[in-house]
Design a protein around this motif. Structure first.
Motif, short mmCIF file in Angstrom:
data_model
loop_
_atom_site.label_atom_id
_atom_site.label_comp_id
_atom_site.label_asym_id
_atom_site.label_seq_id
_atom_site.Cartn_x
_atom_site.Cartn_y
_atom_site.Cartn_z
N PRO A 310 27.08 8.06 22.83
CA PRO A 310 26.14 8.56 23.86
C PRO A 310 26.72 9.72 24.67
O PRO A 310 25.99 10.65 25.02
CB PRO A 310 25.88 7.33 24.73
CG PRO A 310 26.15 6.17 23.84
CD PRO A 310 27.28 6.60 22.96
N TYR A 311 28.01 9.67 24.95
CA TYR A 311 28.63 10.78 25.69
C TYR A 311 28.61 12.06 24.85
O TYR A 311 28.30 13.15 25.36
CB TYR A 311 30.07 10.43 26.06
CG TYR A 311 30.23 9.21 26.93
CD1 TYR A 311 29.94 9.26 28.29
CD2 TYR A 311 30.67 8.00 26.41
CE1 TYR A 311 30.09 8.15 29.11
CE2 TYR A 311 30.82 6.88 27.20
CZ TYR A 311 30.53 6.97 28.55
OH TYR A 311 30.68 5.86 29.35
N LEU A 312 28.95 11.94 23.58
CA LEU A 312 28.98 13.11 22.70
C LEU A 312 27.59 13.71 22.55
O LEU A 312 27.42 14.94 22.54
CB LEU A 312 29.55 12.72 21.34
CG LEU A 312 30.97 12.14 21.35
CD1 LEU A 312 31.39 11.74 19.94
CD2 LEU A 312 31.96 13.13 21.93
N LYS A 313 26.57 12.84 22.43
CA LYS A 313 25.20 13.34 22.28
C LYS A 313 24.73 14.01 23.57
O LYS A 313 23.97 14.99 23.53
CB LYS A 313 24.27 12.19 21.91
CG LYS A 313 24.51 11.64 20.50
CD LYS A 313 23.56 10.49 20.20
CE LYS A 313 23.80 9.95 18.79
NZ LYS A 313 22.91 8.79 18.48
N ALA A 314 25.15 13.49 24.71
CA ALA A 314 24.76 14.10 25.99
C ALA A 314 25.35 15.50 26.13
O ALA A 314 24.68 16.43 26.58
CB ALA A 314 25.20 13.22 27.15
N VAL A 315 26.61 15.65 25.75
CA VAL A 315 27.24 16.97 25.80
C VAL A 315 26.53 17.93 24.86
O VAL A 315 26.25 19.09 25.21
CB VAL A 315 28.74 16.87 25.45
CG1 VAL A 315 29.34 18.25 25.25
CG2 VAL A 315 29.50 16.12 26.53
N GLU A 316 26.24 17.47 23.66
CA GLU A 316 25.57 18.33 22.68
C GLU A 316 24.20 18.76 23.18
O GLU A 316 23.80 19.92 23.00
CB GLU A 316 25.44 17.59 21.36
CG GLU A 316 24.84 18.44 20.24
CD GLU A 316 24.84 17.72 18.91
OE1 GLU A 316 24.14 18.18 17.98
OE2 GLU A 316 25.54 16.69 18.79
N ALA A 317 23.47 17.86 23.84
CA ALA A 317 22.15 18.22 24.37
C ALA A 317 22.26 19.27 25.47
O ALA A 317 21.49 20.24 25.51
CB ALA A 317 21.45 16.97 24.90
N ASP A 318 23.24 19.11 26.35
CA ASP A 318 23.42 20.09 27.42
C ASP A 318 23.85 21.45 26.86
O ASP A 318 23.43 22.50 27.36
CB ASP A 318 24.47 19.59 28.43
CG ASP A 318 23.90 18.54 29.36
OD1 ASP A 318 22.67 18.56 29.59
OD2 ASP A 318 24.67 17.70 29.86
N VAL A 319 24.70 21.44 25.85
CA VAL A 319 25.12 22.70 25.24
C VAL A 319 23.93 23.41 24.60
O VAL A 319 23.80 24.64 24.69
CB VAL A 319 26.23 22.45 24.20
CG1 VAL A 319 26.51 23.72 23.40
CG2 VAL A 319 27.51 21.99 24.90
N GLN A 320 23.05 22.64 23.97
CA GLN A 320 21.86 23.24 23.38
C GLN A 320 20.94 23.82 24.45
O GLN A 320 20.32 24.87 24.24
CB GLN A 320 21.13 22.21 22.53
CG GLN A 320 21.87 21.84 21.25
CD GLN A 320 21.18 20.74 20.47
OE1 GLN A 320 20.33 20.04 21.00
NE2 GLN A 320 21.55 20.59 19.21
N HIS A 321 20.84 23.16 25.60
CA HIS A 321 20.05 23.71 26.70
C HIS A 321 20.66 25.03 27.18
O HIS A 321 19.93 26.00 27.45
CB HIS A 321 20.01 22.71 27.86
CG HIS A 321 19.25 21.46 27.56
ND1 HIS A 321 19.32 20.34 28.35
CD2 HIS A 321 18.40 21.17 26.55
CE1 HIS A 321 18.55 19.39 27.83
NE2 HIS A 321 17.99 19.87 26.74
N MET A 322 21.98 25.08 27.28
CA MET A 322 22.64 26.31 27.69
C MET A 322 22.42 27.42 26.67
O MET A 322 22.18 28.58 27.03
CB MET A 322 24.14 26.06 27.89
CG MET A 322 24.91 27.28 28.39
SD MET A 322 26.68 26.97 28.59
CE MET A 322 26.67 25.79 29.92
N ALA A 323 22.50 27.08 25.39
CA ALA A 323 22.28 28.07 24.35
C ALA A 323 20.88 28.63 24.41
O ALA A 323 20.66 29.84 24.26
CB ALA A 323 22.56 27.45 22.97
N ALA A 324 19.89 27.76 24.64
CA ALA A 324 18.51 28.23 24.71
C ALA A 324 18.28 29.11 25.92
O ALA A 324 17.59 30.13 25.84
CB ALA A 324 17.56 27.02 24.73
N ARG A 325 18.86 28.72 27.06
CA ARG A 325 18.64 29.49 28.29
C ARG A 325 19.31 30.86 28.23
O ARG A 325 18.77 31.84 28.73
CB ARG A 325 19.17 28.71 29.51
CG ARG A 325 19.02 29.46 30.82
CD ARG A 325 17.56 29.70 31.14
NE ARG A 325 17.38 30.61 32.26
CZ ARG A 325 17.29 31.93 32.15
NH1 ARG A 325 17.40 32.50 30.96
NH2 ARG A 325 17.10 32.68 33.21
#
Length: 470
Positions: A310-325
């Motif tokens: 769950p921690y790894l998936k949370a980091v990956e989701a936030d990184v994807q948000h940063m990439a999109a923004r």
């Protein structure tokens, strides 16, 4: 009763610009620390903070630095073009290279992308009038003010720094009518108040010093400017995402810390007691110890491992948000790229390329003004109103794709110099290729048709050619 407008005296400009520079430094230093990976620690209780100081230092992964680097590394100056010229201007590029600006321009661009703005200073060169001096200036030491209603016309500029030798606060005010130099005792730590400025006289130099350019020689390069004249860092609006990532990382590291050594349990074991009747711990857990019991009814076990996914998936989701923004390709931040063809890769980078081209325009205005002032200081009498930056193509392509595109462009009548520029040749290489192509054309017109296939190989020497008689 209307208030009278301020008198724009040198002292008024000095105090105003110095105050604005101090306010701006906080923003610049914050953006710079984030880009360098010096993020604030995640929020923890005081007791936990003391126990997990080591983990707090490890729980910072610098994704915003990657965002800034991915943008700045694709913005590179390859030359400058004047008027209707097809190729870069030799005089402008000579001055640019003489000041090492072909390298320092990367620093200016990187600084502007990271903290929102950077500066360059142009000055006549007493040792060589044909080669003015151009220096890159730090955003915490320089500031420019513009005329009301204009985002282009510079009214004043200030450079302020602490002298390494004397420890005093130095300042140089740049106005169109002169250069005003000041000094003041360096402010002591914890002491507030404005510096006590006094004129700083330089031996052999008038005060104020003349300004031969009749313009403010301090030029600002802005990243993401708005209509109010403010510039913005590329990472300004994703700092919260970076903080979320760091918080998730410290939670993961704390979970790992508690579960790195697996906790064990035992049942059916009668605890021994000491002389006072207190139970004594029978086992000591360690990586080099075993738990052994002679009673067959004793059972041993261990607690299950903590699930870190769950921690790894949370980091990956936030990184994807940063990439999109930030329009940064996700593979840049996640490092996941495999079996991707050229078209797919081009599509994933289209947002970044479009963003880079957009950033080039305001940055190019500053670069053009630097060259304009440099040529003016060198005594160039040409019309300098039309100067264009030649940017390196921010789009990455394979050689095969690029050659195929250039061949197709040549069928449309695109000049060869433009094709060479698209290929990625520097202005120096283009100038050399032009000379070589002209020489080749002259040899063909002279009857040497074989020259179009390249230089001739040396003919082998035969017995008839060596001149020896039998």
């Amino acid at each position: 009763m209307a208030q009278a407008p301020p008198v724009e005296s040198p002292q008024w400009w000095l105090e105003r610009l110095y105050d604005e520079l101090q306010k701006r430094r906080e923003y610049v230093e914050l953006m710079r620390r984030y880009c360098e990976g010096d993020h604030p620690y995640s929020a923890l209780t005081d007791k936990a903070r003391e126990a997990f100081t080591r983990l707090l230092k490890q729980a910072r992964s610098n994704y915003v630095g990657l965002v800034a680097d991915a943008t700045s590394e694709r913005i590179q100056v390859d030359g400058f073009r004047l008027g209707d010229d097809k190729v870069g201007d030799d005089r402008a590029w000579r001055i640019w290279q003489a000041n090492s600006m072909d390298a320092d321009s990367d620093l200016l661009i990187s600084e502007a992308v990271r903290v929102g703005r950077s500066f360059a200073l142009v000055a006549p060169n007493p040792a060589d009038a044909a080669t003015p001096l151009v220096t890159a200036e730090d955003a915490t030491q320089a500031i420019v003010a513009y005329r009301p209603g204009s985002r282009r016309e510079r009214a004043a500029g200030l450079k302020c720094w602490v002298d390494d030798w004397t420890g005093q606060l130095m300042a140089t005010l740049y106005l169109p009518d002169g250069l005003y130099k000041y000094q003041a005792p360096a402010p002591k730590q914890g002491v507030t108040g404005k510096p006590r400025w006094e004129p700083r006289e330089v031996r052999g130099e008038d005060w104020p010093a003349p300004n031969p350019l009749a313009a403010v020689p301090l030029v600002e390069l802005q990243n993401r400017p708005d209509l109010l004249g403010e510039a913005h860092s590329e990472i300004e609006d994703v700092l919260d995402i970076q903080d979320r990532i760091n918080k998730t990382l410290i939670d993961r590291l704390m979970a790992q810390e508690f579960t790195a050594f697996r906790q064990r349990w035992a049942t059916g074991y009668e605890l021994p007691e000491d002389e006072q009747g207190q139970p004594v711990e029978p086992f000591k857990a360690a990586v080099d110890r075993l738990w052994v019991a002679e009673d067959p009814n004793v059972k041993f076990g261990e607690f299950s491992a903590t699930d870190l996914s769950p921690y790894l998936k949370a980091v990956e989701a936030d990184v994807q948000h940063m990439a999109a923004r930030t329009r940064t390709p996700a593979q840049y931040l996640l490092g996941q790229l495999s079996n991707v063809n050229g078209e797919t890769l081009k599509a994933t980078e289209s947002g970044l390329v479009a963003k880079v081209r957009q950033r080039q325009r305001p940055l190019g205005e500053g670069m053009e003004e630097i060259v304009r002032l440099s040529l003016k200081a060198a005594g160039d009498s040409r019309d300098l109103s039309r100067i264009e930056v030649i940017w390196r193509n921010p789009e990455f392509r394979t050689e095969g794709e690029l050659v195929d595109a250039l061949v197709k462009m040549s069928t449309l009548g695109v000049p060869r110099e433009a094709l060479w520029e698209r290929w990625g040749a520097s202005q120096t290489e283009i100038a050399q290729w032009r000379v070589q192509a002209d020489q080749q054309a002259a040899r063909i017109l002279g009857g040497d048709l074989a020259s179009q296939f390249g230089p001739k190989p040396d003919a082998p020497v035969t017995d008839e050619d060596d001149g020896d008689a039998d």
